[in-house]
Design a protein around this motif. Structure first.
Motif, short mmCIF file in Angstrom:
data_model
loop_
_atom_site.label_atom_id
_atom_site.label_comp_id
_atom_site.label_asym_id
_atom_site.label_seq_id
_atom_site.Cartn_x
_atom_site.Cartn_y
_atom_site.Cartn_z
N THR A 1 15.45 5.04 9.26
CA THR A 1 14.63 5.19 8.06
C THR A 1 13.42 4.29 8.16
O THR A 1 13.54 3.08 8.41
CB THR A 1 15.44 4.86 6.79
OG1 THR A 1 16.56 5.75 6.71
CG2 THR A 1 14.59 5.02 5.55
N ASN B 1 9.79 3.55 6.02
CA ASN B 1 8.95 3.76 4.84
C ASN B 1 9.45 4.94 4.00
O ASN B 1 8.68 5.80 3.56
CB ASN B 1 7.49 3.99 5.26
CG ASN B 1 6.90 2.78 5.95
OD1 ASN B 1 7.09 1.64 5.51
ND2 ASN B 1 6.19 3.02 7.04
N THR C 1 11.22 7.49 4.89
CA THR C 1 11.46 8.73 5.61
C THR C 1 12.59 8.51 6.61
O THR C 1 12.59 7.52 7.35
CB THR C 1 10.20 9.20 6.35
OG1 THR C 1 9.16 9.42 5.40
CG2 THR C 1 10.47 10.50 7.11
N TYR D 1 14.83 9.76 9.84
CA TYR D 1 14.77 10.55 11.06
C TYR D 1 16.17 10.57 11.70
O TYR D 1 16.84 9.55 11.76
CB TYR D 1 13.76 9.97 12.05
CG TYR D 1 12.38 9.80 11.44
CD1 TYR D 1 11.47 10.86 11.44
CD2 TYR D 1 11.98 8.59 10.87
CE1 TYR D 1 10.19 10.71 10.89
CE2 TYR D 1 10.72 8.45 10.32
CZ TYR D 1 9.83 9.50 10.32
OH TYR D 1 8.59 9.36 9.78
N TYR E 1 6.88 10.13 16.03
CA TYR E 1 6.49 10.51 14.67
C TYR E 1 5.31 9.64 14.23
O TYR E 1 5.16 8.49 14.65
CB TYR E 1 7.66 10.31 13.71
CG TYR E 1 8.90 11.10 14.11
CD1 TYR E 1 9.04 12.42 13.70
CD2 TYR E 1 9.89 10.53 14.89
CE1 TYR E 1 10.17 13.15 14.07
CE2 TYR E 1 11.01 11.25 15.26
CZ TYR E 1 11.15 12.56 14.84
OH TYR E 1 12.25 13.28 15.22
N THR E 2 4.43 10.26 13.38
CA THR E 2 3.25 9.55 12.88
C THR E 2 3.29 9.51 11.36
O THR E 2 3.56 10.52 10.70
CB THR E 2 1.96 10.24 13.34
OG1 THR E 2 1.91 10.26 14.76
CG2 THR E 2 0.73 9.50 12.81
N GLN E 3 3.03 8.33 10.84
CA GLN E 3 2.89 8.15 9.39
C GLN E 3 1.49 7.59 9.12
O GLN E 3 1.05 6.66 9.81
CB GLN E 3 3.95 7.19 8.85
CG GLN E 3 5.36 7.73 8.84
CD GLN E 3 6.32 6.74 8.18
OE1 GLN E 3 5.93 5.63 7.81
NE2 GLN E 3 7.58 7.18 8.01
N THR E 4 0.77 8.17 8.12
CA THR E 4 -0.55 7.65 7.73
C THR E 4 -0.39 6.97 6.38
O THR E 4 -0.08 7.59 5.36
CB THR E 4 -1.58 8.78 7.62
OG1 THR E 4 -1.70 9.42 8.90
CG2 THR E 4 -2.94 8.22 7.24
N LEU E 5 -0.65 5.67 6.42
CA LEU E 5 -0.49 4.85 5.24
C LEU E 5 -1.85 4.27 4.85
O LEU E 5 -2.89 4.64 5.41
CB LEU E 5 0.51 3.73 5.54
CG LEU E 5 1.85 4.17 6.16
CD1 LEU E 5 2.67 2.96 6.57
CD2 LEU E 5 2.62 5.07 5.18
N ASP F 1 -7.06 3.94 6.15
CA ASP F 1 -5.85 4.50 6.75
C ASP F 1 -5.22 3.50 7.70
O ASP F 1 -5.90 2.78 8.44
CB ASP F 1 -6.18 5.78 7.52
CG ASP F 1 -6.46 6.96 6.59
OD1 ASP F 1 -6.15 6.83 5.40
OD2 ASP F 1 -6.98 7.98 7.08
N VAL G 1 -2.48 4.04 10.54
CA VAL G 1 -1.76 5.07 11.27
C VAL G 1 -0.60 4.40 12.03
O VAL G 1 -0.83 3.55 12.90
CB VAL G 1 -2.68 5.83 12.24
CG1 VAL G 1 -1.88 6.89 13.00
CG2 VAL G 1 -3.84 6.47 11.46
N THR H 1 2.65 4.90 14.43
CA THR H 1 3.31 5.80 15.38
C THR H 1 4.70 5.25 15.69
O THR H 1 4.86 4.09 16.07
CB THR H 1 2.49 5.92 16.67
OG1 THR H 1 1.20 6.46 16.35
CG2 THR H 1 3.19 6.82 17.67
#
Length: 352
Positions: free
Chosen positions: A67, A69, A71, A73, A79-83, A90, A92, A94
């Motif tokens: 887990t 943030n 999410t 998996y 996987y990419t998260q944009t915060l 932004d 980014v 990874t």
């Protein structure tokens, strides 16, 4: 007269900033000269802060799920998260993720008395679970299906007669003692303890004059004539007094065991000894110590017990005489009379 106007803009932006068609990508102070509404110059000063987009990489491994943030998996991958970073730009993120799975294994085992698995000892049949750590650092669930076979111990008490044997497994025993035999049963040892008693029959005899005595006391006796192997009637005591030359033995029974002594020869030394049945008889026979004698030989008669001892006397001077001998115990006795070198004898059985 129209005046030149001045204006200042303080701005911040992510990566770039556009002002009046001009793009700025770096922080700094910038001036633009424009025309104001009066047709004069309008000087615009831009104080600019350019905040950059941030990039971050996380390399992670987890068991079953991960887990980040909020999410979750469940499979390996990138996987990419944009915060939004602290500058409002932004961020980014990874994620290089490896998902390691929980492993399961089953052991079916049987053992004698106990079984040890990973330091844990089990003493009863059943299904047991152990949670370990596998090589990936995740849970390894080990299921043990166990059958415990218990060792069996038994004991037996056996009594034999001398000369007999008993066999336990591959071993044969002939002497008294305690013996332990081990047999594999269902993969476990089965122990049989045998307490063996061998009862000897003392079949030796001693001879005193015409009397033969079995050595062992407290047994059951049957005297036999060795020439015919026939049992001698009423001769069932420990001692036997021979009334005629011959060879005699005793069958001894003790503690359920029976054996026969060696034959013993008895010689009546007086060659003038006569046939007792034709000369002397006693009745009733058996009796209680009081009996009648019918004989043609008058005189003094002695009564001899099985040990050859004289235990009484009486005198007869008629063809039939009644005798009462006090103190006779149950047993076999010989009545005899000796005259002119001739022996007259018969046997009586006393029961009290």
């Amino acid at each position: 007269i129209n005046t030149i106007t001045f204006a200042t803009i303080n701005a911040s932006a992510c990566s770039f900033y556009i002002l009046n068609g001009t793009t700025y990508t770096a922080s700094g102070t910038y001036n633009q000269t424009l025309t104001n509404s009066a047709g004069c110059d309008s000087v615009l000063t831009l104080n600019l802060i350019i905040n950059t987009i941030t990039f971050e990489t996380i390399n992670a491994s987890a068991c079953s799920f991960y887990t980040l943030n909020g999410t979750t998996y469940t499979t390996s991958g990138t996987y990419t998260q944009t915060l939004t970073n602290s500058a409002g730009c932004d961020s980014v993120l990874t994620l290089n993720l490896i998902i390691n799975t929980i492993t399961f294994a089953t052991i079916n085992a049987s053992a004698c008395s106990f079984y040890i698995l990973n330091g844990t000892t089990y003493t009863a049949s059943g299904t047991y679970n152990q949670t370990l750590t596998n090589s990936a650092g995740c849970d390894s669930v080990l299921t043990l299906n166990l059958i415990i076979n218990n060792s069996v111990s038994t004991s037996q008490n056996i009594t034999l007669c001398a000369g007999q044997t008993t066999t336990v497994g591959a071993n044969t025993y002939t002497t008294s003692g305690t013996y332990v035999d081990v047999f594999p049963t269902s993969g476990c040892d089965s122990t049989v303890t045998t307490n063996l008693t061998v009862n000897p029959v003392l079949k030796t005899t001693t001879v005193t004059g015409d009397s033969i005595t079995a050595t062992v006391a407290g047994a059951t006796y049957q005297w036999i004539d060795c020439s015919t192997n026939a049992a001698l009637s009423n001769d069932t005591n420990q001692s036997y007094v021979a009334t005629a030359t011959g060879s005699y033995a005793v069958v001894v029974t003790l503690n359920g065991c029976t054996d026969t002594s060696a034959c013993v020869s008895i010689i009546i030394t007086n060659t003038k000894a006569i046939n007792t049945a034709a000369v002397i008889s006693a009745y009733p026979n058996p009796n209680n110590g009081t009996f009648s004698i019918t004989t043609a030989t008058y005189g003094t008669y002695t009564i001899v017990n099985e040990l050859g001892q004289v235990v009484g006397t009486f005198t007869t001077n008629a063809n039939e005489t009644t005798a009462h001998i006090a103190g006779l115990v149950s047993g076999v006795y010989v009545i005899k009379n000796t005259q002119n070198g001739t022996i007259a004898r018969t046997k009586i059985v006393v029961t009290q």
